[in-house]
Scaffold this active site. Structure first.
Site, PDB file in Angstrom:
ATOM      1  N   PHE A 269       0.835  -1.213   0.000  1.00  0.00           N
ATOM      2  CA  PHE A 269       0.000   0.000   0.000  1.00  0.00           C
ATOM      3  C   PHE A 269       0.872   1.267   0.000  1.00  0.00           C
ATOM      4  O   PHE A 269       0.828   2.076  -0.941  1.00  0.00           O
ATOM      5  CB  PHE A 269      -0.927  -0.075   1.225  1.00  0.00           C
ATOM      6  CG  PHE A 269      -1.516   1.220   1.664  1.00  0.00           C
ATOM      7  CD1 PHE A 269      -2.213   2.035   0.782  1.00  0.00           C
ATOM      8  CD2 PHE A 269      -1.380   1.645   2.993  1.00  0.00           C
ATOM      9  CE1 PHE A 269      -2.754   3.242   1.204  1.00  0.00           C
ATOM     10  CE2 PHE A 269      -1.924   2.837   3.415  1.00  0.00           C
ATOM     11  CZ  PHE A 269      -2.606   3.641   2.528  1.00  0.00           C
TER      12      PHE A 269
ATOM     13  N   ASN B 211       8.095  -9.655  -2.347  1.00  0.00           N
ATOM     14  CA  ASN B 211       7.767 -11.074  -2.555  1.00  0.00           C
ATOM     15  C   ASN B 211       6.257 -11.322  -2.536  1.00  0.00           C
ATOM     16  O   ASN B 211       5.827 -12.474  -2.529  1.00  0.00           O
ATOM     17  CB  ASN B 211       8.460 -11.956  -1.504  1.00  0.00           C
ATOM     18  CG  ASN B 211       7.933 -11.700  -0.107  1.00  0.00           C
ATOM     19  OD1 ASN B 211       7.161 -10.751   0.108  1.00  0.00           O
ATOM     20  ND2 ASN B 211       8.331 -12.519   0.839  1.00  0.00           N
TER      21      ASN B 211
ATOM     22  N   TYR C 165       5.206  -8.623  15.517  1.00  0.00           N
ATOM     23  CA  TYR C 165       5.315  -7.340  14.808  1.00  0.00           C
ATOM     24  C   TYR C 165       6.027  -6.307  15.685  1.00  0.00           C
ATOM     25  O   TYR C 165       7.064  -5.764  15.302  1.00  0.00           O
ATOM     26  CB  TYR C 165       3.909  -6.876  14.435  1.00  0.00           C
ATOM     27  CG  TYR C 165       3.851  -5.644  13.563  1.00  0.00           C
ATOM     28  CD1 TYR C 165       4.469  -5.607  12.317  1.00  0.00           C
ATOM     29  CD2 TYR C 165       3.150  -4.509  13.977  1.00  0.00           C
ATOM     30  CE1 TYR C 165       4.400  -4.481  11.513  1.00  0.00           C
ATOM     31  CE2 TYR C 165       3.066  -3.382  13.172  1.00  0.00           C
ATOM     32  CZ  TYR C 165       3.690  -3.368  11.943  1.00  0.00           C
ATOM     33  OH  TYR C 165       3.615  -2.249  11.138  1.00  0.00           O
TER      34      TYR C 165
ATOM     35  N   LYS D 122       9.892  -5.101  15.017  1.00  0.00           N
ATOM     36  CA  LYS D 122      10.126  -3.713  14.587  1.00  0.00           C
ATOM     37  C   LYS D 122      11.090  -3.033  15.551  1.00  0.00           C
ATOM     38  O   LYS D 122      11.928  -2.228  15.141  1.00  0.00           O
ATOM     39  CB  LYS D 122       8.805  -2.948  14.534  1.00  0.00           C
ATOM     40  CG  LYS D 122       7.942  -3.296  13.327  1.00  0.00           C
ATOM     41  CD  LYS D 122       8.519  -2.725  12.048  1.00  0.00           C
ATOM     42  CE  LYS D 122       7.593  -2.941  10.868  1.00  0.00           C
ATOM     43  NZ  LYS D 122       8.150  -2.426   9.610  1.00  0.00           N
TER      44      LYS D 122
ATOM     45  N   ARG E 167      -7.738  -4.004   8.542  1.00  0.00           N
ATOM     46  CA  ARG E 167      -7.500  -2.745   9.240  1.00  0.00           C
ATOM     47  C   ARG E 167      -8.794  -1.945   9.288  1.00  0.00           C
ATOM     48  O   ARG E 167      -9.678  -2.108   8.456  1.00  0.00           O
ATOM     49  CB  ARG E 167      -6.377  -1.952   8.569  1.00  0.00           C
ATOM     50  CG  ARG E 167      -5.025  -2.509   8.985  1.00  0.00           C
ATOM     51  CD  ARG E 167      -3.880  -1.698   8.476  1.00  0.00           C
ATOM     52  NE  ARG E 167      -3.346  -2.223   7.247  1.00  0.00           N
ATOM     53  CZ  ARG E 167      -2.132  -1.945   6.779  1.00  0.00           C
ATOM     54  NH1 ARG E 167      -1.337  -1.157   7.431  1.00  0.00           N
ATOM     55  NH2 ARG E 167      -1.711  -2.469   5.645  1.00  0.00           N
TER      56      ARG E 167
END
Ligand SMILES: NC(=O)c1ccc[n+]([C@@H]2O[C@H](COP(=O)([O-])OP(=O)(O)OC[C@H]3O[C@@H](n4cnc5c(N)ncnc54)[C@H](O)[C@@H]3O)[C@@H](O)[C@H]2O)c1
Length: 322
Positions: A11, A32, A146, A150, A187
């Protein structure tokens, strides 16, 4: 300038690619497709300065024919649906993948930017969140693949800055929305819009008092370029997001008003480790980059809804022609 973007079929990466091509750069995308979509690149696939390599960045990339001068490292599943479906891959792309991108930047002496996330603050105890807040993260919860990877990615990036003097910076992105949001990624923005457009109930997890702030994609893409190219950002951590904080209930009502006033609201149990409040302090971006969001939530939503309507129209046309 020759610029590499990891995760450029996603996005945000696809909008960044478009902006950099429009500014006259040569853009090399590695992706990928684990969460990205070939369709995101349709508008510029034939551009003479656009180069695409289907590649998993957990493996070293050796396909460059000439040096690159800047690397935007965006590759990573980003939505709860995306990283929950691919937790190990999320750990690996933000650790080994980040290392591969840092090594490439060091090899070519390229500028480097990594997109971290507001989730690095976990369920924050400080509000709004400033860059010097260390966060409140559950290191073993279902979101940790996540949040923690990060945080590792940030830490590794700072090591390359400190040890090798790499011209690197970290940006922590807050919720961003706009055309090319994946309608299936769970989302809140695509969810609410699709539910309202299809006349289904708008699903709110918890009581809707939790807050989020929503940044429109064109504002974010300006911010990413400023963070990479403005003077004085080397070694810095910078929040990019819209400080216009809304409760989820208020947001659901705004979507309903614009999209479909008939759509009912339904409440479901809250999600594990879902943060209660999230709002960036963007003082640093304002002062160092001269950046702040310009697109109002209502204007951004209108453009996003238009995109989702056109996608639904195209799907119907395809179904009819089959
Ligand atoms: N969208 C947001 O609101 C938001 C908020 C905070 C942070 N971010 C960060 O911004 C970046 C981009 O997010 P997005 O919303 O565009 O997500 P996205 O899922 O649309 O894009 C991520 C892209 O990375 C690619 N990718 C993942 N692992 C890869 C690998 N191993 N090798 C090559 N490509 C790989 C995916 O296929 C996808 O195209 C991510 O790093 C994300 O963590 C996004």
């Amino acid at each position: 300038m020759r610029i590499l973007i990891s995760g450029g079929a996603g996005f945000i990466g696809s909008h960044l690619t478009e902006a950099l091509l429009a500014a006259g750069h040569h853009v090399i995308v590695l992706d990928n497709f684990i969460t990205g979509r070939p369709g995101n690149m349709e508008d510029y696939r034939g551009h003479p300065e656009f180069e695409f390599h289907e590649h998993d960045i957990v493996e070293p990339f050796t396909g460059l024919t000439a040096p690159v001068e800047a690397i935007f490292h965006l590759a990573s599943p980003a939505s709860p649906v995306g990283y929950s479906a691919h937790p190990i891959e999320t750990h690996l792309v933000n650790s080994v993948g980040t290392h591969n991108m840092l090594k490439l930047a060091r090899q070519y002496g390229a500028k480097f930017l990594v997109t971290s996330t507001s989730e690095a603050y976990g369920d924050p105890l400080q509000h709004p969140q400033r860059e010097d807040y260390w966060g409140n993260v559950n290191p073993v919860g279902p979101r940790s693949c996540y949040d923690e990877s990060k945080r590792f990615s940030e830490s590794l990036t700072m090591e390359y800055f400190r040890q090798f003097g790499l011209d690197a910076r970290i940006v922590r992105l807050f919720n961003t929305y706009g055309p090319r949001n994946d309608p299936q990624d769970g989302r809140v923005v695509p969810n609410f819009i699709n539910q309202a457009l299809e006349g289904r109930p708008i699903t709110i997890y918890g009581n809707g008092s939790q807050t989020r702030s929503f940044c429109y994609i064109s504002d974010l893409v300006r911010g990413l370029q400023a963070a990479m190219f403005a003077e004085g950002t080397k070694g810095e951590v910078i929040n990019l997001g819209n400080p216009d904080e809304r409760t989820i209930l208020d947001f659901a009502e705004t979507v309903r008003r614009i999209c479909n006033p008939e759509a009912p609201l339904v409440f479901q149990p809250g999600r594990v480790d879902d943060p209660n409040q999230r709002c960036p302090d963007i003082t640093k971006a304002r002062t160092r980059l001269g950046w702040e969001p310009e697109v109002s939530l209502e204007d951004g939503l209108l453009k996003t809804i238009e995109y989702f309507r056109s996608q639904a129209g195209q799907r119907q046309l395809k179904e009819k022609s089959v």
